[in-house]
Design a protein around this motif. Sequence first.
Motif, PDB file in Angstrom:
ATOM      1  N   VAL A 172      79.772 -78.059 112.102  1.00  0.00           N
ATOM      2  CA  VAL A 172      81.186 -76.699 113.090  1.00  0.00           C
ATOM      3  C   VAL A 172      80.893 -75.590 112.320  1.00  0.00           C
ATOM      4  O   VAL A 172      80.986 -75.733 110.617  1.00  0.00           O
ATOM      5  CB  VAL A 172      82.506 -76.943 112.968  1.00  0.00           C
ATOM      6  N   PHE A 173      81.153 -74.865 112.921  1.00  0.00           N
ATOM      7  CA  PHE A 173      81.481 -73.382 112.140  1.00  0.00           C
ATOM      8  C   PHE A 173      83.635 -72.898 112.652  1.00  0.00           C
ATOM      9  O   PHE A 173      83.632 -73.454 114.044  1.00  0.00           O
ATOM     10  CB  PHE A 173      80.630 -71.918 112.869  1.00  0.00           C
ATOM     11  N   ASN A 174      84.382 -72.286 111.290  1.00  0.00           N
ATOM     12  CA  ASN A 174      85.603 -72.568 110.931  1.00  0.00           C
ATOM     13  C   ASN A 174      85.614 -70.931 111.916  1.00  0.00           C
ATOM     14  O   ASN A 174      85.029 -70.314 110.602  1.00  0.00           O
ATOM     15  CB  ASN A 174      85.647 -72.899 111.175  1.00  0.00           C
ATOM     16  N   VAL A 175      86.391 -70.213 112.584  1.00  0.00           N
ATOM     17  CA  VAL A 175      86.608 -69.242 111.849  1.00  0.00           C
ATOM     18  C   VAL A 175      88.395 -68.758 112.068  1.00  0.00           C
ATOM     19  O   VAL A 175      88.686 -68.980 112.919  1.00  0.00           O
ATOM     20  CB  VAL A 175      86.525 -67.387 113.257  1.00  0.00           C
ATOM     21  N   SER A 176      89.177 -68.440 110.617  1.00  0.00           N
ATOM     22  CA  SER A 176      90.446 -68.649 110.892  1.00  0.00           C
ATOM     23  C   SER A 176      91.069 -67.488 110.201  1.00  0.00           C
ATOM     24  O   SER A 176      90.199 -66.421 109.846  1.00  0.00           O
ATOM     25  CB  SER A 176      90.781 -69.957 109.746  1.00  0.00           C
TER      26      SER A 176
END
Lengths: 553, 76
Positions: A172-176
Amino acid sequence: MEFLSALKTPELVVVGLLLILVVLLLLKNRKVSKLNSRSNVQKSQLSRKLFELQILGEVIPKISTSFGIREVLEDIIGSLSVVVNYTAASYIIFDGNKAIFKSHLREGVSKEYLEDIKAKMLESIKLVAPNSLGKRINEESHSGHDLNDLSKATVVTYVNVPICINNEYLGVFNVSSIKNTLVDPEDIKLLYRVVTSACRNLTKIKELVEHEKDKLQVMVESMSEGVLMIDKSFRVLVINPACYTLMGRDPNFTINIFDVFDYFSGVFPLEEKIARVFATGKIESISELKIGDKYYEVIVIPVRNKDEIIGVGILIRDQSKEMELKKLRQDFTAMMVHELRSPLSVIKGTSDLLIKEFANLKPEQISMFMTQIKDSSVALLGIVNQLLDASKIESGKIELFKKVSDINQILTDEFNYYYNLARDKGINFSFDLDLSIQKFYFDEQKIKQVMNNLLSNSIKFTDGGGAIVIISKNYGSYVSVTVQDTGKGVPDEMKEKLFQKFVQGRESDRSNEAGTGLGLVISKGIVDAHGGRIWIEDNASKGAKFIFTLPIQ
Amino acid sequence: MDNPVKLISEIIKKESVVLGPVAALMVARSVEAITLSVQGDVIAVKGDVATVSKELVAKYVELAGVSVKTPVEHYL
């Protein structure tokens, strides 16, 4: 009407005009504002489109060269800040049995912030691919800004993008963000589009690579040469079935490089050659390597990725048949020299004698010597003719002169011709002809030549007290002719090779009975040219049974 | 599950974990038959709940790929 008349007064006209002007200005401002707003939306859309084009333009060529999702995600992260205002961009990727967590920070956040992100990503993975959680995260890193343990900032908004290549869930790729900045639906859609597009392209490339790999695998597996490939750590990456066969190993058991070293141990320093190829990048090879009763050619080739040698390919070719042929050629040459030298020696010796002693010789002695010279010349001519015939057959230039002929008559003539020779050796020579055979088209002289070869062989290899029989048989569309003897038989392993050049099926005990070994080659060529077949069968008693057929046309 | 609001809420809840709440609610808001409160709670579901849930999941798949269907497949 009162209002209109009132407007006619100059003050009111001015006020009216001002009012109209204000309304017009307001309308214009509204239009301008609307236009500005539309323009801003267009600018924003254009900016997103440009980002999408730019990031995919950067990512796709890298996909073609690196194939790695990590490199692709790193590229996306590198360009992401152009359109999305984020604090951390992170990914968890499964690579074989390990899992990697990487985060890129644009602001100094605490370790707790990263742990929170990681927990959110793991929750996502747990729902999508629960089995993946068995893999421990054994590689963690972050880039960009340093961690700031004093930071109290928490995750306010985040987006998870699942990563799938070739229908396989990879992570999974996450942007926060620590602010409420990740809320624009267009930004979120863009993020998904970019990642899924990159994954799609990576899938295509991987499929292409898999396809090419499969083709290569089939090619390598179908090769008759043994193919082995090892990496820098001497691990066997590729080994084909031929390699197992050449080394006499069971394909159900895995071979490691030490098994290969063992096989060549004492005859070829393979380990040393491999090390040299890694060091120099030059091909090393050896041929005619004898292991047991086999001969091999071994070629060690460097496998390069650009300038770096990443492995070594080993090609093992069985040269046993080539060596056998080479030996046959050498034997044939030696035998031909012998065959030619014998009559030539007779001719030379006898003619020397005639020249020196002519005056002292009696007429009958001269006649005897002249006959010896003639016989040797005939024998010599016979050998030369056989070589020429074999050469014509080999090059497909054999010419038939067919005419309506009687096969039984030919066989009878041949019988009569060889009768005295057989009788002198004490051989019981007979024939059994099928009188129902009518005349048909064939080349009389050539079939005589076949019979000469078969009968002279039979007489040569049959001792006194033995028997030779010629049999003809009518099968309607074809006739068969058999020459059967009780002489020295043909070993089974020689039967297949008997009609090949340079091969003598029956070994002669007497040196004067050796031949060129071309008789059966020529016979096969003649029978084949007639559309018939020639073969050898086991004789029921002992000896050999040669059969050939001729079609009746 | 008999309660349409509860069913759709469950799907959105799962996808909120998979994709994050922002993306999950963004997709849910794009489905006409679903009414959400400002806070993101499902207030009403119009029409056949099976059709609505399928449309909702199809939109999640359209955005993020087929893998996001797995956690909510049993609701369909």
